[in-house]
Design a protein around this motif. Structure first.
Motif, PDB file in Angstrom:
ATOM      1  N   PRO A  13       0.828  -1.208   0.000  1.00  0.00           N
ATOM      2  CA  PRO A  13       0.000   0.000   0.000  1.00  0.00           C
ATOM      3  C   PRO A  13       0.870   1.270   0.000  1.00  0.00           C
ATOM      4  N   ASP A  89      -1.058   5.575  -5.867  1.00  0.00           N
ATOM      5  CA  ASP A  89      -1.597   4.222  -5.869  1.00  0.00           C
ATOM      6  C   ASP A  89      -1.202   3.513  -7.154  1.00  0.00           C
ATOM      7  N   ASP A  94      -3.800  -2.642  -3.319  1.00  0.00           N
ATOM      8  CA  ASP A  94      -2.700  -2.682  -2.353  1.00  0.00           C
ATOM      9  C   ASP A  94      -1.325  -2.619  -3.012  1.00  0.00           C
ATOM     10  N   SER A  96       1.526   0.301  -4.945  1.00  0.00           N
ATOM     11  CA  SER A  96       1.825   1.721  -5.040  1.00  0.00           C
ATOM     12  C   SER A  96       3.038   1.934  -5.939  1.00  0.00           C
TER      13      SER A  96
END
Length: 180
Positions: A13, A89, A94, A96
């Motif tokens: 994340p 993101d 989840d 990045s």
């Protein structure tokens, strides 16, 4: 004009990657590839107004959003502009992306130094940074960045020059590193 971008997506994340971004400076940075490159050192904790750099490259932090973005403005005479780290993101849940952008104009001698040497060293350092970040996140890259013969030669020449004028702020390169 210099517009140079490096980015990589990680299976974590954005908040986790942001924790590393907040530690970009210092000799034990989980983001900066201190094993192979001079560490990013600032004169105070990371925040707008902090001065520092890595090796001969000097800059000032001009914007900082903890966990999301940090911008540095160059203070060296050979280039005018910024280099910025940002996190966004990723494409997968989840995940990045860590992105680094240089947006600058070479000036004077920088018009020669950037295309001949700095660009190549910068690109190698940033790819090492992306690998080091992956290691710090517990997701080592499948294929590590490799230095080109030109980067290995430039580093060897720089090491020879530094050995003639010792600089105790830069860690020595470990044996075998130039052959990466």
């Amino acid at each position: 004009m210099i517009y140079n971008v490096h980015e990589r997506e990680y299976p974590v994340p954005a908040a986790r990657l942001g924790e590393l971004l907040d530690q970009v400076a210092g000799p034990d940075s989980p983001l900066w590839p201190v094993r192979h490159w001079p560490p990013m050192i600032l004169d105070r904790p990371l925040d707008a107004g902090a001065d520092g750099g890595h090796g001969p490259i000097r800059y000032r932090c001009t914007a900082y959003q903890p966990g999301h973005r940090v911008e540095f403005s160059f203070t060296v005479p050979v280039v005018k502009g910024t280099h910025t780290f940002s996190i966004r993101d990723g494409r997968q849940p989840d995940s990045s992306v860590l992105r680094h952008v240089i947006l600058a104009r070479p000036r004077g001698l920088g018009r020669v130094i950037w295309p001949v040497a700095l660009r190549w060293l910068h690109d190698a350092c940033l790819e090492d940074l992306l690998d080091h970040t992956a290691d710090s996140l517990g997701h080592p890259p499948r294929h590590r960045a490799r230095w080109s013969p030109w980067v290995r030669l430039l580093r060897r020449l720089g090491r020879t020059r530094r050995s003639a004028q010792p600089d105790h702020q830069h860690p020595p390169v470990a044996p075998g590193d130039p052959a990466r």
